[in-house]
Write a protein that holds these residues in place. Structure first.
Motif, PDB file in Angstrom:
ATOM      1  N   TRP A  37       0.843  -1.240  -0.047  1.00  0.00           N
ATOM      2  CA  TRP A  37      -0.063  -0.169   0.076  1.00  0.00           C
ATOM      3  C   TRP A  37       0.940   1.320  -0.061  1.00  0.00           C
ATOM      4  O   TRP A  37       1.842   1.169   0.688  1.00  0.00           O
ATOM      5  CB  TRP A  37      -0.947   0.076   1.333  1.00  0.00           C
ATOM      6  CG  TRP A  37      -2.220  -0.790   1.115  1.00  0.00           C
ATOM      7  CD1 TRP A  37      -2.226  -2.112   0.576  1.00  0.00           C
ATOM      8  CD2 TRP A  37      -3.214  -0.659   1.833  1.00  0.00           C
ATOM      9  NE1 TRP A  37      -3.394  -2.923   0.679  1.00  0.00           N
ATOM     10  CE2 TRP A  37      -4.145  -1.813   1.751  1.00  0.00           C
ATOM     11  CE3 TRP A  37      -3.713   0.348   2.600  1.00  0.00           C
ATOM     12  CZ2 TRP A  37      -5.356  -1.847   2.104  1.00  0.00           C
ATOM     13  CZ3 TRP A  37      -5.083   0.152   3.123  1.00  0.00           C
ATOM     14  CH2 TRP A  37      -5.965  -1.021   3.080  1.00  0.00           C
ATOM     15  N   THR A  38       0.482   2.318  -0.505  1.00  0.00           N
ATOM     16  CA  THR A  38       1.217   3.387  -0.750  1.00  0.00           C
ATOM     17  C   THR A  38       1.328   4.172   0.634  1.00  0.00           C
ATOM     18  O   THR A  38       0.435   3.936   1.195  1.00  0.00           O
ATOM     19  CB  THR A  38       0.781   4.408  -1.933  1.00  0.00           C
ATOM     20  OG1 THR A  38      -0.435   5.020  -1.671  1.00  0.00           O
ATOM     21  CG2 THR A  38       0.869   3.547  -3.217  1.00  0.00           C
ATOM     22  N   ARG A  39       2.254   5.021   0.802  1.00  0.00           N
ATOM     23  CA  ARG A  39       2.484   5.782   1.884  1.00  0.00           C
ATOM     24  C   ARG A  39       1.037   6.629   2.235  1.00  0.00           C
ATOM     25  O   ARG A  39       0.672   6.484   3.218  1.00  0.00           O
ATOM     26  CB  ARG A  39       3.607   6.866   1.577  1.00  0.00           C
ATOM     27  CG  ARG A  39       4.012   7.643   2.848  1.00  0.00           C
ATOM     28  CD  ARG A  39       4.975   8.777   2.727  1.00  0.00           C
ATOM     29  NE  ARG A  39       6.224   8.219   1.945  1.00  0.00           N
ATOM     30  CZ  ARG A  39       7.116   7.540   2.461  1.00  0.00           C
ATOM     31  NH1 ARG A  39       7.609   7.727   3.788  1.00  0.00           N
ATOM     32  NH2 ARG A  39       8.448   7.200   1.818  1.00  0.00           N
ATOM     33  N   ARG A 236      -8.046   6.083  -4.716  1.00  0.00           N
ATOM     34  CA  ARG A 236      -8.384   5.185  -5.460  1.00  0.00           C
ATOM     35  C   ARG A 236      -9.811   5.294  -6.179  1.00  0.00           C
ATOM     36  O   ARG A 236     -10.628   5.933  -5.783  1.00  0.00           O
ATOM     37  CB  ARG A 236      -8.722   3.981  -4.210  1.00  0.00           C
ATOM     38  CG  ARG A 236      -7.372   3.377  -3.758  1.00  0.00           C
ATOM     39  CD  ARG A 236      -7.607   2.455  -2.518  1.00  0.00           C
ATOM     40  NE  ARG A 236      -6.624   1.864  -2.016  1.00  0.00           N
ATOM     41  CZ  ARG A 236      -6.528   1.081  -1.054  1.00  0.00           C
ATOM     42  NH1 ARG A 236      -7.653   0.818  -0.221  1.00  0.00           N
ATOM     43  NH2 ARG A 236      -5.239   0.625  -0.566  1.00  0.00           N
ATOM     44  N   THR A 237      -9.826   4.344  -7.136  1.00  0.00           N
ATOM     45  CA  THR A 237     -11.349   4.384  -8.031  1.00  0.00           C
ATOM     46  C   THR A 237     -11.647   2.949  -7.951  1.00  0.00           C
ATOM     47  O   THR A 237     -11.180   1.984  -8.302  1.00  0.00           O
ATOM     48  CB  THR A 237     -11.044   4.701  -9.465  1.00  0.00           C
ATOM     49  OG1 THR A 237     -10.308   6.141  -9.362  1.00  0.00           O
ATOM     50  CG2 THR A 237     -12.209   5.078 -10.258  1.00  0.00           C
ATOM     51  N   SER A 238     -13.053   2.767  -7.718  1.00  0.00           N
ATOM     52  CA  SER A 238     -13.755   1.607  -7.881  1.00  0.00           C
ATOM     53  C   SER A 238     -14.519   1.496  -8.829  1.00  0.00           C
ATOM     54  O   SER A 238     -15.267   2.311  -9.603  1.00  0.00           O
ATOM     55  CB  SER A 238     -14.676   1.621  -6.509  1.00  0.00           C
ATOM     56  OG  SER A 238     -15.428   0.217  -6.569  1.00  0.00           O
ATOM     57  N   SER A 259      -5.597   1.889  -7.651  1.00  0.00           N
ATOM     58  CA  SER A 259      -4.636   2.668  -6.996  1.00  0.00           C
ATOM     59  C   SER A 259      -4.272   3.957  -7.653  1.00  0.00           C
ATOM     60  O   SER A 259      -3.555   3.804  -8.544  1.00  0.00           O
ATOM     61  CB  SER A 259      -3.599   1.988  -6.167  1.00  0.00           C
ATOM     62  OG  SER A 259      -2.691   2.863  -5.523  1.00  0.00           O
ATOM     63  N   GLY A 260      -4.588   5.079  -7.439  1.00  0.00           N
ATOM     64  CA  GLY A 260      -4.089   6.311  -8.251  1.00  0.00           C
ATOM     65  C   GLY A 260      -2.864   6.494  -7.954  1.00  0.00           C
ATOM     66  O   GLY A 260      -2.032   7.317  -8.765  1.00  0.00           O
ATOM     67  N   ASP A 261      -2.129   5.826  -6.796  1.00  0.00           N
ATOM     68  CA  ASP A 261      -0.684   6.117  -6.538  1.00  0.00           C
ATOM     69  C   ASP A 261       0.179   5.183  -7.136  1.00  0.00           C
ATOM     70  O   ASP A 261       1.375   5.546  -7.815  1.00  0.00           O
ATOM     71  CB  ASP A 261      -0.291   5.995  -5.078  1.00  0.00           C
ATOM     72  CG  ASP A 261      -1.258   7.469  -4.257  1.00  0.00           C
ATOM     73  OD1 ASP A 261      -1.641   8.388  -5.073  1.00  0.00           O
ATOM     74  OD2 ASP A 261      -1.430   7.272  -3.201  1.00  0.00           O
TER      75      ASP A 261
END
Length: 336
Positions: A37-39, A236-238, A259-261
């Motif tokens: 998972w990103t920061r 995030r986009t679902s 995840s947009g990251d």
């Protein structure tokens, strides 16, 4: 001297050092197949108001240097007997008692919260033995009383999947049996929200669960909306798809979260109601969702998913789509 402290979720520097230790340990263990998972995703999770779930973070420090990180996740509405624990120690700080101290500390925190079943997820390479024998994290967990409750496969699908492959699979599934598919990007439409949450709530107990000591979750539309607000904060986009039965009820659902990251997509739940099985609805909703994802988010390079190794039906569906195993995940359990 080793010191273990709770991380203030709103202290950016403290969260950064906690995340650094977590990410470094995961990447050291799994290399290119590490899913981290990103920061900012983890920061948002820690800062989420504890309404349905409380997440605590801990760091182990020696001489002011962070040498390990831990986490404790507590459900506040159901499964009040269990706790999810995470312990991550970067390789240069291992075999110095850090992991033992962190695990004992977080377990004590869980016991103080009234929890009696501890759960831990660990991963090892797909090439390793099914039971993780000889893997350092598996042997560490075994020494501290954690046994495998269920084994999962981590799999990856590189995108895009060719339209003719999707169309060919679609042609195998009946479409004249009265079920209709609805797909969308973003929050679950209000007309599906209640039945969507009901299916999500029983996912863990309807899917293969091995020896996991868990109960069905609470179905609550307000909780769904809170989770969707967290998605926004996590960038995030679902993407969701449901199959609606001839009587208008939701018979199946699937969800992919991007995840947009880090740019990757993650397959979340897929479930077909028992009374609607046998119509290949699992394949149909997954194909519709994949087709939408590739058009709405063409830059997404891959999808990751986890499935119980005993869930042969869903693994067969994923194989047909082109998923390949990249790692094994064990859901471990210990009763105190």
């Amino acid at each position: 001297m080793l010191e273990i402290v709770t991380v203030d979720a709103f202290d950016d520097a403290a969260v950064d050092t906690w995340w650094d230790a977590y990410a470094e340990a995961r990447r050291a263990d799994m290399g290119e197949h590490a899913l981290v998972w990103t920061r900012e995703e983890r920061r948002a999770e820690l800062q989420q108001p504890p309404v349905t779930t409380e997440v605590r973070a801990y760091v182990a420090r020696r001489a002011g240097v962070v040498v390990g990180s831990g986490s404790l996740t507590l459900s506040l509405k159901d499964n009040l007997h269990s706790a999810a624990i995470g312990v991550n120690v970067p390789p240069q700080h291992r075999r110095q008692g850090v992991g033992i101290a962190l695990l004992a500390y977080v377990e004590a925190e869980a016991v103080a919260a009234g929890r009696t079943t501890m759960r831990v997820d660990i991963l090892w390479p797909a090439s390793a033995p099914d039971d993780g024998a000889g893997q350092p994290n598996r042997e560490f967990a075994r020494r501290h009383g954690y046994e495998i409750a269920i084994g999962d496969l981590q799999s990856r699908l590189d995108l895009p999947v060719a339209d003719d492959v999707i169309d060919g699979l679609r042609a195998e599934a009946p479409e004249s049996d009265g079920y209709e598919l609805y797909a969308w990007r973003g929050p679950v439409p209000e007309q599906f929200a209640a039945e969507w949450t009901a299916l999500v709530a029983v996912l863990d107990t309807e899917a293969p669960m091995g020896d996991l000591d868990i109960e069905a979750a609470t179905a609550d539309v307000e909780d769904l909306r809170a989770d969707e607000e967290l998605f926004v904060r996590q960038n995030r986009t679902s993407f969701g798809t449901v199959a609606v039965a001839p009587d208008g009820s939701v018979a199946a659902y699937t969800q992919i979260v991007v995840s947009g990251d880090d740019g990757n997509a993650y397959q979340w739940g897929t479930l077909v109601r028992r009374e609607d099985r046998g119509h290949r609805l699992g394949m149909r909703v997954k194909l519709a969702n994949l087709w939408m994802l590739q058009r709405e988010s063409p830059q997404t390079p891959r999808i990751y998913t986890f499935n119980a190794e005993s869930n042969t039906h869903m693994l067969a569906v994923n194989t047909r789509l082109g998923f390949v195993p990249t790692a094994r995940l064990a859901e471990l359990q210990k009763r105190i």
